[in-house]
Design a protein around this motif. Structure first.
Motif, PDB file in Angstrom:
ATOM      1  N   ILE A 176       0.874  -1.172   0.000  1.00 39.58           N
ATOM      2  CA  ILE A 176       0.000   0.000   0.000  1.00 39.58           C
ATOM      3  C   ILE A 176       0.908   1.218   0.000  1.00 39.58           C
TER       4      ILE A 176
ATOM      5  N   LYS B   4       0.929   5.261   0.227  1.00 37.04           N
ATOM      6  CA  LYS B   4       0.065   6.361   0.654  1.00 37.04           C
ATOM      7  C   LYS B   4       0.818   7.681   0.573  1.00 37.04           C
ATOM      8  N   ASN B   5       0.190   8.674  -0.068  1.00 37.85           N
ATOM      9  CA  ASN B   5       0.786   9.998  -0.212  1.00 37.85           C
ATOM     10  C   ASN B   5       0.715  10.736   1.121  1.00 37.85           C
TER      11      ASN B   5
ATOM     12  N   GLN C 182      -3.044  12.029   1.447  1.00 41.93           N
ATOM     13  CA  GLN C 182      -3.491  10.731   1.964  1.00 41.93           C
ATOM     14  C   GLN C 182      -4.079   9.818   0.888  1.00 41.93           C
ATOM     15  N   LYS C 183      -3.770  10.083  -0.380  1.00 45.24           N
ATOM     16  CA  LYS C 183      -4.225   9.236  -1.482  1.00 45.24           C
ATOM     17  C   LYS C 183      -3.458   7.912  -1.439  1.00 45.24           C
ATOM     18  N   THR C 184      -4.152   6.807  -1.628  1.00 49.39           N
ATOM     19  CA  THR C 184      -3.497   5.502  -1.555  1.00 49.39           C
ATOM     20  C   THR C 184      -3.566   4.773  -2.895  1.00 49.39           C
ATOM     21  N   LYS C 185      -2.560   3.986  -3.150  1.00 54.44           N
ATOM     22  CA  LYS C 185      -2.495   3.085  -4.301  1.00 54.44           C
ATOM     23  C   LYS C 185      -2.123   1.707  -3.776  1.00 54.44           C
TER      24      LYS C 185
ATOM     25  N   TYR D 113       7.077   6.310  -7.272  1.00 51.07           N
ATOM     26  CA  TYR D 113       6.691   6.615  -5.900  1.00 51.07           C
ATOM     27  C   TYR D 113       7.969   6.804  -5.088  1.00 51.07           C
TER      28      TYR D 113
ATOM     29  N   TRP E 130       5.826   9.451  -0.486  1.00 50.28           N
ATOM     30  CA  TRP E 130       4.914   8.322  -0.321  1.00 50.28           C
ATOM     31  C   TRP E 130       5.374   7.429   0.827  1.00 50.28           C
TER      32      TRP E 130
ATOM     33  N   TYR F 291       5.314   3.608   2.379  1.00 49.83           N
ATOM     34  CA  TYR F 291       5.134   2.233   1.937  1.00 49.83           C
ATOM     35  C   TYR F 291       4.712   1.369   3.130  1.00 49.83           C
TER      36      TYR F 291
END
Length: 167
Positions: free
Chosen positions: A27, A29-30, A34-37, A151, A156, A158
């Motif tokens: 995961i 996360k910025n 707080q945007k997640t990928k 990223y 970001w 991790y």
């Protein structure tokens, strides 16, 4: 009728069992918004760690480390992570196509303005800028296609997501 209802119930339950199973992965996360990928286990990634670059598919090695091909990397030591996703492929294709067209148009426009002469020479900075920006966009699109989305650990966070790590 009873058999048809039983078959429909069986299909419904077997179709929804995959929803409950969540895959392992990373995961990302910025910090700012707080945007997640989510990068699923088995995806192709490129990891940069202390100047060394590791490429390949990744697996979870433990709750703090990933395995890229045969190299074990602690998630806290990752400086940059590149992941190829469907979005990065679509963005790379679009950027390459638009940038290529704009670059070619800028170069053709510059050649046309130079051959025209007189007051058309005023347009040289604009056509050259369109050509340069288009070429830059095409280069960035090719980079996005070949490496994937970047990223950096500065922007970001991790986190490893796992249900069960194989031994």
């Amino acid at each position: 009728m009873k058999n048809a209802l039983l078959i429909l119930c069986f299909i419904f339950f077997s179709a929804t069992t995959g929803v409950a199973q969540s895959p392992n992965g990373i995961i990302v996360k910025n910090y700012k918004n707080q945007k997640t990928k989510f990068i699923e286990e088995g995806s192709k990634i490129t990891v940069k760690k202390y100047g060394q670059i590791f490429k390949g598919t990744f697996q979870l090695a433990s709750n703090e480390a990933i395995l890229v091909n045969s190299d074990t990397i602690l998630i806290s030591e990752v400086q940059e992570l590149y992941s190829k996703t469907a979005g990065s492929n679509i963005g790379g294709i679009a950027s390459t196509a638009v940038g290529g067209w704009a670059g070619a148009g800028g170069i053709i426009g510059t050649a046309a303005v130079l051959s025209e002469g007189s007051y058309a020479i005023i347009l040289i900075p604009f056509t050259a800028a369109i050509g340069a920006l288009g070429t830059f966009g095409a280069i960035k699109g090719i980079q996005l296609l070949s490496r994937g989305k970047k990223y950096k650990s500065v922007k970001w966070e991790y986190t490893l997501k796992y249900d069960k790590i194989p031994k």
